[in-house]
Design an enzyme around this catalytic site. Structure first.
Site, mmCIF file in Angstrom:
data_model
loop_
_atom_site.group_PDB
_atom_site.id
_atom_site.type_symbol
_atom_site.label_atom_id
_atom_site.label_comp_id
_atom_site.label_asym_id
_atom_site.label_seq_id
_atom_site.Cartn_x
_atom_site.Cartn_y
_atom_site.Cartn_z
ATOM 1 N N ASN A 1 49.444 78.662 40.376
ATOM 2 C CA ASN A 1 48.292 78.537 39.491
ATOM 3 C C ASN A 1 48.739 78.071 38.105
ATOM 4 O O ASN A 1 49.504 78.782 37.465
ATOM 5 C CB ASN A 1 47.591 79.902 39.386
ATOM 6 C CG ASN A 1 46.286 79.808 38.646
ATOM 7 O OD1 ASN A 1 45.742 78.726 38.462
ATOM 8 N ND2 ASN A 1 45.790 80.939 38.192
ATOM 9 N N PHE B 1 49.579 83.654 43.974
ATOM 10 C CA PHE B 1 49.973 82.400 43.333
ATOM 11 C C PHE B 1 51.387 82.537 42.761
ATOM 12 O O PHE B 1 51.741 83.590 42.238
ATOM 13 C CB PHE B 1 49.034 82.098 42.157
ATOM 14 C CG PHE B 1 47.639 81.703 42.551
ATOM 15 C CD1 PHE B 1 47.339 80.384 42.869
ATOM 16 C CD2 PHE B 1 46.609 82.641 42.562
ATOM 17 C CE1 PHE B 1 46.043 80.004 43.199
ATOM 18 C CE2 PHE B 1 45.309 82.274 42.889
ATOM 19 C CZ PHE B 1 45.025 80.953 43.215
ATOM 20 N N GLY B 2 52.162 81.468 42.811
ATOM 21 C CA GLY B 2 53.416 81.455 42.077
ATOM 22 C C GLY B 2 54.624 81.069 42.895
ATOM 23 O O GLY B 2 54.704 81.373 44.092
ATOM 24 N N ASP C 1 49.253 85.324 29.513
ATOM 25 C CA ASP C 1 49.525 84.555 30.732
ATOM 26 C C ASP C 1 49.313 85.349 32.015
ATOM 27 O O ASP C 1 49.592 86.540 32.111
ATOM 28 C CB ASP C 1 50.930 83.972 30.739
ATOM 29 C CG ASP C 1 51.096 83.007 31.891
ATOM 30 O OD1 ASP C 1 50.375 82.007 31.914
ATOM 31 O OD2 ASP C 1 51.901 83.281 32.794
ATOM 32 N N HIS D 1 58.278 84.946 34.629
ATOM 33 C CA HIS D 1 57.723 86.254 35.019
ATOM 34 C C HIS D 1 58.860 87.096 35.600
ATOM 35 O O HIS D 1 59.460 86.706 36.602
ATOM 36 C CB HIS D 1 56.604 86.079 36.048
ATOM 37 C CG HIS D 1 55.421 85.339 35.493
ATOM 38 N ND1 HIS D 1 54.373 85.973 34.871
ATOM 39 C CD2 HIS D 1 55.151 84.012 35.417
ATOM 40 C CE1 HIS D 1 53.485 85.067 34.450
ATOM 41 N NE2 HIS D 1 53.941 83.869 34.774
ATOM 42 N N ASP E 1 57.565 78.568 34.706
ATOM 43 C CA ASP E 1 56.579 79.501 35.261
ATOM 44 C C ASP E 1 57.170 80.218 36.484
ATOM 45 O O ASP E 1 56.472 80.454 37.482
ATOM 46 C CB ASP E 1 55.254 78.809 35.609
ATOM 47 C CG ASP E 1 54.097 79.797 35.709
ATOM 48 O OD1 ASP E 1 54.306 81.007 35.479
ATOM 49 O OD2 ASP E 1 52.971 79.364 36.032
ATOM 50 N N HIS F 1 47.503 80.273 28.694
ATOM 51 C CA HIS F 1 47.211 79.989 30.107
ATOM 52 C C HIS F 1 45.743 79.573 30.154
ATOM 53 O O HIS F 1 44.872 80.370 29.824
ATOM 54 C CB HIS F 1 47.488 81.257 30.926
ATOM 55 C CG HIS F 1 46.981 81.241 32.333
ATOM 56 N ND1 HIS F 1 47.830 81.256 33.421
ATOM 57 C CD2 HIS F 1 45.728 81.236 32.847
ATOM 58 C CE1 HIS F 1 47.107 81.259 34.538
ATOM 59 N NE2 HIS F 1 45.828 81.255 34.218
ATOM 60 N N HIS G 1 58.739 80.287 29.734
ATOM 61 C CA HIS G 1 57.699 80.784 30.642
ATOM 62 C C HIS G 1 58.286 81.329 31.935
ATOM 63 O O HIS G 1 58.491 80.603 32.914
ATOM 64 C CB HIS G 1 56.702 79.653 30.939
ATOM 65 C CG HIS G 1 55.437 80.149 31.538
ATOM 66 N ND1 HIS G 1 54.205 79.659 31.176
ATOM 67 C CD2 HIS G 1 55.202 81.099 32.464
ATOM 68 C CE1 HIS G 1 53.272 80.302 31.867
ATOM 69 N NE2 HIS G 1 53.856 81.163 32.653
ATOM 70 N N ASN H 1 52.402 89.872 32.037
ATOM 71 C CA ASN H 1 51.600 90.441 33.135
ATOM 72 C C ASN H 1 52.429 91.315 34.075
ATOM 73 O O ASN H 1 52.448 91.140 35.288
ATOM 74 C CB ASN H 1 50.840 89.342 33.907
ATOM 75 C CG ASN H 1 51.757 88.341 34.580
ATOM 76 O OD1 ASN H 1 52.919 88.191 34.202
ATOM 77 N ND2 ASN H 1 51.249 87.643 35.577
HETATM 78 O O1 DOR Z 1 51.364 80.774 39.738
HETATM 79 C C1 DOR Z 1 51.236 81.662 38.929
HETATM 80 N N1 DOR Z 1 51.918 82.824 39.041
HETATM 81 N N2 DOR Z 1 50.414 81.481 37.915
HETATM 82 C C2 DOR Z 1 50.110 82.461 37.065
HETATM 83 O O2 DOR Z 1 49.310 82.235 36.198
HETATM 84 C C3 DOR Z 1 50.682 83.802 37.214
HETATM 85 C C4 DOR Z 1 51.945 83.746 37.963
HETATM 86 C C5 DOR Z 1 52.354 85.092 38.456
HETATM 87 O O3 DOR Z 1 52.417 86.014 37.631
HETATM 88 O O4 DOR Z 1 52.664 85.231 39.631
HETATM 89 ZN ZN ZN Z 2 52.930 82.141 34.159
HETATM 90 ZN ZN ZN Z 3 49.874 80.988 33.602
#
Ligand code: DOR
Ligand code: ZN
Ligand code: ZN
Length: 425
Positions: A278, A323-324, A152, A62, A305, A179, A60, A94
């Site tokens: 998130n 978020f993240g 996701d 990004h 994540d 997700h 997981h 994403n």
């Molecule tokens: O914290 C998060 N960041 N949760 C997610 O579901 C997406 C991710 C992001 O792509 O930044």
């Molecule tokens: Zn994620």
């Molecule tokens: Zn997610």
């Protein structure tokens, strides 16, 4: 090309053994695991005092490539992965545009292949543009080599559409990485819905936002027979539902992230968006349920994540920031410090949750340290202590709540296909 990794303790989840031995690698393949090997190797890695583990696999991540390369690229993400001891990562869809067709899948795979760093596998989006309206061309993405389907970043809210996608996941024998977040219930929430957060004046995200979709998705897995993998579980009821589903024989697996099993909403020091992700940091009771779930193997996987954002994006406070948080370069040390060193997990369980189980879920012939297999390995020192310093990251992201945290456990070398792609100076 002969590589010799000397005097480490070899952790092999395939047969549950822990043995002090040298690992001899020839042309990318593990040739011999035995003590005191006398060979003239082209390269020697001294693993004295270290574990030699199957390279970590992060299901997981990004990578922001294509479309948001100012946050991360395939290359910077891969370098961060190598620095963190990961030899394979799964990139979530994403991106901009979303990874919902074979061109984007091929773009990421080709970029990664040319770099010859870690293995990068691009997951395919469930719906076109992740809009939740129409299924993407799943067959074409399967042909392009996606390891999994995932929406996701969000949930496919239309249960019938998601059921159709799960049926295709069965047909093509790939897992669904879910997700779980009911988008209608979020209502502008930015942190966990609890007393502390209310006091700070933030809108909350309740556990039910996650739990109702976890319940739904488990029922859809039961209905379709799909292999459902629940991403970033954060609530105690998620853990309970996973346990029940497993008892019933439903094909469900689950992951937890280092931030969710290490921090809770009480740890948020103020209006600092490095604590915003998130799902959000939940209560202490939720955090403890996750630890218990990891210990009892209800939760199969530790995944990061990893979600890089720029300092400017994260500098605007909890309410407005995205978020993240990043995680590739802190996950192993946090797991060692918070779980293994405290006796919650054994080192073998750490290897299972960070490598062996992800490999099984993704259908990869990886996650073991065995003769005849590809040499994707990490040399990990369990005793070396240091303070997490985001400026040392290879990721473009600096957004971590773990800056300044003292940890134990250092990645000394990362080896992919028998090549040392990272070694601590
Ligand atoms: O914290 C998060 N960041 N949760 C997610 O579901 C997406 C991710 C992001 O792509 O930044
Ligand atoms: Zn994620
Ligand atoms: Zn997610």
């Amino acid at each position: 090309m002969l590589l010799l990794i000397q005097k480490g303790t070899v952790i092999n989840p395939a047969d549950q053994t822990e043995t002090v031995a040298d690992v001899l690698v020839e042309d990318g393949i593990i040739k011999k695991i035995a003590p005191k090997q006398k060979v003239k190797a082209d390269r020697v890695v001294d693993a004295t005092g270290c574990y030699v583990m199957p390279g970590f696999i992060d299901m997981h991540v990004h990578l922001r490539d294509p479309g948001q390369e100012h946050k991360e690229t395939v290359e910077t993400g891969a370098r961060a992965a190598a620095h963190g001891g990961f030899t394979t990562i799964v990139a979530m869809p994403n991106t901009k545009p979303a990874a919902d067709n074979e061109d984007v899948i091929n773009y990421v795979h080709n970029k990664a292949r040319d770099m010859r760093l870690v293995h990068v596998l691009q997951a395919g989006a469930v719906t076109k543009g992740q809009r939740g309206e129409e299924l993407s061309d799943i067959e074409a993405m399967v042909e392009a080599g996606i390891p999994a389907l995932s929406e996701d970043g969000k949930t496919v809210m239309n249960a019938q559409l998601y059921r159709e996608a799960m049926t295709l996941a069965v047909k093509y024998d790939i897992p669904m990485l879910a997700h779980c977040e009911d988008s209608n219930m979020v209502k502008g929430g930015v942190v966990n819905a609890d007393k502390t957060m209310k006091k700070m004046g933030f809108a909350g995200i309740s556990n039910a936002v996650e739990d109702v979709i976890v319940a739904r998705d488990i029922m859809l897995a039961k209905d379709t027979g799909a292999a459902l993998h629940l991403c970033h579980c954060s609530t105690k009821d998620s853990v309970r539902m996973i346990e029940l589903a497993k008892q019933e024989g439903i094909r469900v697996t689950a992951e937890a992230c280092p931030h969710h099993f290490t921090l809770c909403s009480d740890d948020i020091p103020g209006d600092d968006a490095n604590y915003k992700m998130n799902p959000p940091l939940r209560t202490k009771a939720d955090m403890e349920a996750l630890r218990e779930g990891l210990k009892n193997d209800i939760i199969d996987v530790i995944a990061t994540d990893h979600a890089p954002h720029t300092p400017i994006e994260k500098g605007v406070g909890i309410k407005k920031a995205p978020f993240g948080i990043v995680g590739l370069e802190t996950a192993a040390a946090i797991t060692m410090t918070e779980l293994v060193d405290k006796g919650i997990l054994t080192i073998m369980q750490m290897a299972e949750k960070m490598s062996y189980n992800p490999a099984r879920i993704l259908g990869l012939d990886k996650g073991t340290v065995e003769e005849g297999k590809t040499a994707d390995l990490v040399v990990f020192h369990p005793e070396k202590e240091y303070v997490i310093e985001p400026n040392d990251f290879k990721s473009k992201g600096r957004n971590t709540p773990f800056a300044g945290k003292k940890v134990k456990g250092m990645v000394m070398a990362t080896i992919v296909d028998g090549r040392v792609i990272y070694e601590r100076a």
